[in-house]
Design a protein around this motif. Structure first.
Motif, PDB file in Angstrom:
ATOM      1  N   PRO A  35       0.818  -1.226   0.000  1.00 31.69           N
ATOM      2  CA  PRO A  35       0.000   0.000   0.000  1.00 31.69           C
ATOM      3  C   PRO A  35       0.846   1.269   0.000  1.00 31.69           C
ATOM      4  N   GLU A  83      -7.790  -1.545   3.541  1.00 35.69           N
ATOM      5  CA  GLU A  83      -8.485  -0.798   2.493  1.00 35.69           C
ATOM      6  C   GLU A  83      -7.659  -0.842   1.195  1.00 35.69           C
ATOM      7  N   SER A  85      -6.699  -0.554  -2.709  1.00 38.89           N
ATOM      8  CA  SER A  85      -7.201   0.368  -3.732  1.00 38.89           C
ATOM      9  C   SER A  85      -8.156  -0.383  -4.665  1.00 38.89           C
ATOM     10  N   SER A  87      -8.520  -0.373  -7.863  1.00 37.26           N
ATOM     11  CA  SER A  87      -7.904  -0.931  -9.077  1.00 37.26           C
ATOM     12  C   SER A  87      -7.139  -2.213  -8.763  1.00 37.26           C
TER      13      SER A  87
END
Length: 851
Positions: A35, A83, A85, A87
């Protein structure tokens, strides 16, 4: 032999790709799951998925997953993110679906409990990420990818996935909704086909469990009070019958037919417009060739009950269907013609044109209501006209059209639109007020009018038709787009008129119409609107192409001011108009200069002056369109033998080539190469060399003489300088065309004796120059500025040097190099992985692929 094909094959080999990428793949997975990294763009991720799909196609067992545990670790890492992304999560869902399409990989992922966490109730479905359409799309695509085997199907059915997919049919994203519908079709087909050795009946118990669940949901939706649920199920069935032709679809239809019929009869249902598409797909299915009459009775009922807007696609589709019963075809045609019939009746024409139809299929009042409403009149007429144009485009009409009445109806519509017809009936007055200056309807009607010119039963109204067309051509209220359509229809009907001009009275009629047309054309060529001038020139060019051999046409044209005005437009301020003027002048020359009956020398049409004007445009016009038009016209003249004797043609080609080789527009240079190719072919044929430029040459003395003569002509015309420069052109189509021409010349003039004589001797200056030339050409567009004036020992005007070049240089290899795309190296999987690493910021020194 070149190693390039072998290298390309190894790059495409799945094992070679896995081995070469095994070092990069774990790092790519780690970077994508981190991330803290910026991630990668969607395009690169999509390319990566395409690579995995290729691996799946070439290796169905997907050994890749076992050899690269980093893929499983990547999925686990993404699922562990609080969380992720949208995509990356969407990419993960689609990747998992591709991997799970192999039954072995499916079992492995299931053992790791990854599939349930991805596609089950407690996965992304219940997270905040589900609000993002890309995640929902990734979920549907992932499920659809894995639907290659029954374990995946049962996993989804038992986990409540069918409910999710039915819900996604109503997704606000059209892409997600469409993909969900396609997925349900795939699931139904997978659940039924392998498990049904015997034909299915309509009974519930005969269907496999998963199929039964899907069919039950469809039936419940069709009977619900929700319009959206009914629409979704109708869309699903339409897709299913459009794609599936398995025998079980007949049993499915028989079970659904009664519910479909009830939807057709219920006036409260808002989804009736979708029934037409469903019935058409069922009708076109090959399994319904011998369907009992109940199906066609349902089709007939739809033709009667649906409005013209709803039923139009069904009617025209049935008319194109060879197996459709004739009585149903006649009914479909009647439905299609009803709006046109209403127009004729509303105009209160004489009795012989009172209408198109003897009786109506659907309620005439409904059609009149639609045509008398401002919101629907133009839509109904445009759709009807589009269907009629589609029908007229067929090579063989499936039914007999009432062409004369149809033509009269089209003329009536056009007169309504320009206000030239004052109907007496209230309905006609209403329609006329709605259609006045309606460009949409005018354009559609003119398209059908042009298509109708191919029919041979409309001749009795031809004089009235030209009255309508000339009114449009003359009217200042005719918009440029409608005028263009009018020109197109007029040209087609003028060609038809010439075919009918056999008697004296018909010839007089033709002459009068042509005179009127050229009078209007003179005015339009002087229009202040450039679109009108451009359309007028295009119209003139089309007429010359089709009618230049007709005496009446030539006389009418040459006695008008049209030729002079056309030539004056070569200096028009608008480049599009100048280009059209060049094309028109070039075609006009076939009448004024090149025809045996051309006007005598010394008149206003001066051939040399016109050629000089076109060459000046080719040399000096600042815009590309006119220059492209000039080179196209010169090539057309040359191809049709209009440039004089061989000596004159040689000088003509030489002047043109020396002009276009420095042109900045690649399409002009490409046109110049086409001119060169035509000239080379004609010269070789005239000097009795083989007609095909790729045919080998005989060793006779006469052939050798002709070879030398041809090469001398080509060298004097400075063709080789242009051809070899074009080989290194930065625009690939130019280089490819030049290479093909040189390859053809090489096959015609291959100097075997020259090569044999040169073997074993010290390299001559000429041979040294050719060796330099070959090395330079291999640099491609990097060498586009190489000298062509004799530098480096290459004289492009020396026949001996060019003979040696044609026999020495490997043009086949050059053609192969030119055919490759410029990014063929960068499209490799290693390059893609390096690019993703660079984007994610995880690249090591000197590792970024900077394509």
């Amino acid at each position: 032999m070149s190693l390039q094909p072998v290298m390309e094959w190894s790059c495409r080999c799945p094992l070679a790709m896995t081995r070469e990428c095994s070092r990069l793949l774990p790092r790519v997975c780690a970077a994508l799951a981190d991330p803290r990294q910026p991630g990668s763009d969607d395009t690169s991720l999509e390319k990566l998925l395409d690579w995995f799909r290729e691996l799946k196609a070439l290796d169905p067992t997907m050994q890749l997953l076992q050899d690269n545990p980093c893929l499983t670790e990547f999925i686990t890492s993404v699922l562990a993110l609080p969380e992720p992304s949208p995509s990356i999560l969407s990419f993960t869902l689609r990747l998992a679906g591709i991997l799970a399409s192999s039954e072995t990989c499916f079992q492995h992922l299931q053992q790791e409990n990854l599939l349930l966490r991805l596609f089950g109730r407690n996965g992304p479905l219940s997270s905040a990420a589900w609000e993002d359409a890309s995640v929902r799309s990734g979920w549907v695509e992932g499920v659809r990818s894995m639907m290659d085997h029954h374990p995946a199907l049962h996993f989804l059915c038992n986990g409540g996935g069918i409910d999710v997919i039915f819900t996604l049919q109503g997704d606000p994203s059209l892409f997600v909704a469409s993909a969900a519908s396609q997925l349900l079709v795939d699931m139904l087909a997978l659940s039924v086909e392998p498990e049904t050795a015997t034909p299915l009946s309509t009974k519930d118990c005969d269907w496999p469990a998963c199929a039964r669940m899907i069919i039950k949901r469809i039936e419940d939706s069709l009977q619900s009070s929700s319009a959206s649920h009914i629409e979704q199920s109708l869309k699903l069935l339409t897709t299913l019958f459009g794609r599936c032709t398995a025998p079980w679809t007949v049993a499915l239809w028989l079970g659904m037919a009664e519910k479909i019929e009830s939807l057709l009869t219920e006036e409260t249902v808002q989804a009736q417009h979708m029934l037409a598409n469903l019935l058409l797909n069922v009708a076109w299915s090959p399994l319904f060739c011998d369907t009992e009459g109940s199906f066609w009775a349902l089709v007939t009922s739809a033709l009667e009950r649906l409005t013209p807007v709803q039923v139009g696609p069904l009617a025209v589709g049935l008319l194109k269907l060879y197996k459709c019963p004739q009585d149903v075809k006649i009914q479909a045609l009647t439905v299609l013609l009803q709006p046109m019939d209403c127009i004729l009746r509303a105009a209160s024409q004489p009795l012989e044109y009172a209408g198109l139809l003897d009786e109506s299929v659907s309620d005439p009042i409904a059609v009149e209501s639609l045509l008398s409403s401002k919101s629907t009149c133009a839509t109904v007429l445009c759709q009807t006209l589009a269907h009629l144009e589609e029908l007229l485009s067929l090579i063989c009409l499936p039914v007999d059209l009432p062409c004369t009445s149809l033509l009269h109806s089209l003329m009536t519509i056009l007169q309504f639109c320009n206000g030239f017809l004052r109907p007496a009936s209230p309905l006609g007055s209403t329609i006329s007020r709605i259609l006045i200056n309606c460009f949409r309807v005018q354009r559609s009607a003119l398209d059908v009018l042009a298509a109708l010119s191919e029919q041979r039963s409309c001749d009795m109204l031809i004089e009235n038709l030209f009255d309508v067309l000339l009114a449009y051509l003359e009217s200042p209220n005719t918009s440029p787009t409608v005028l263009k359509k009018t020109f197109q229809a007029t040209s087609k009907w003028l060609v038809r008129l010439q075919e009918l001009s056999c008697s004296n009275s018909q010839q007089q009629q033709t002459e009068k119409i042509l005179e009127d047309v050229f009078l209007v054309l003179q005015k339009r060529l002087c229009s202040p609107c450039w679109e009108v001038r451009d359309s007028s020139l295009e119209f003139l060019t089309v007429l010359i192409k089709h009618l230049r051999d007709q005496d009446e046409f030539r006389q009418s044209l040459l006695s008008s001011e049209v030729p002079r005005l056309t030539e004056s437009l070569l200096e028009d301020p608008e480049s599009y108009v100048r280009a059209s003027a060049v094309t028109a002048v070039g075609h006009l020359a076939f009448i004024t200069y090149f025809a045996p009956e051309s006007p005598a020398e010394g008149n206003q049409y001066n051939k040399e002056n016109t050629v000089a004007k076109l060459q000046e445009i080719l040399s000096t016009d600042p815009e590309g369109f006119p220059r492209r038009a000039v080179i196209s016209i010169f090539t057309k003249w040359l191809r049709q033998g209009c440039t004089g004797q061989l000596e004159d043609t040689e000088q003509f080609v030489s002047r043109v080539v020396q002009t276009v080789e420095h042109d900045l527009d690649w399409e002009v240079r490409l046109g110049g190469l086409e001119l060169v190719q035509v000239f080379c072919t004609q010269t070789i044929c005239q000097l009795s060399l083989p007609k095909c430029p790729y045919a080998p040459v005989s060793s006779a003395v006469t052939s050798s003489i002709h070879q030398n003569e041809s090469l001398q002509i080509f060298c004097r015309a400075k063709l080789f300088s242009f051809l070899f420069r074009s080989l290194c052109d930065c625009d690939k189509p130019v280089g490819q065309r030049a290479c093909n021409i040189l390859l053809g010349l090489s096959n015609s003039f291959y100097p075997i004796s020259t090569l044999q004589d040169s073997q074993g001797t010290e390299e001559s200056p000429v041979e040294h120059g050719i060796a330099w030339l070959e090395r330079t050409l291999k640099q491609g567009s990097l060498a586009q500025n190489f000298p062509t004036d004799g530098g480096n020992g290459v004289d492009f005007q020396d026949p001996e040097s060019m003979m040696l070049a044609l026999g020495t240089i490997d043009f086949i290899e050059l053609c192969y190099e030119l055919s490759k795309s410029s990014d063929y190296v960068e499209k490799s999987p290693e390059s893609l992985l390096q690019d993703i690493l660079a984007t994610a910021g995880a690249v090591e020194e000197n590792e970024a692929d900077c394509y």
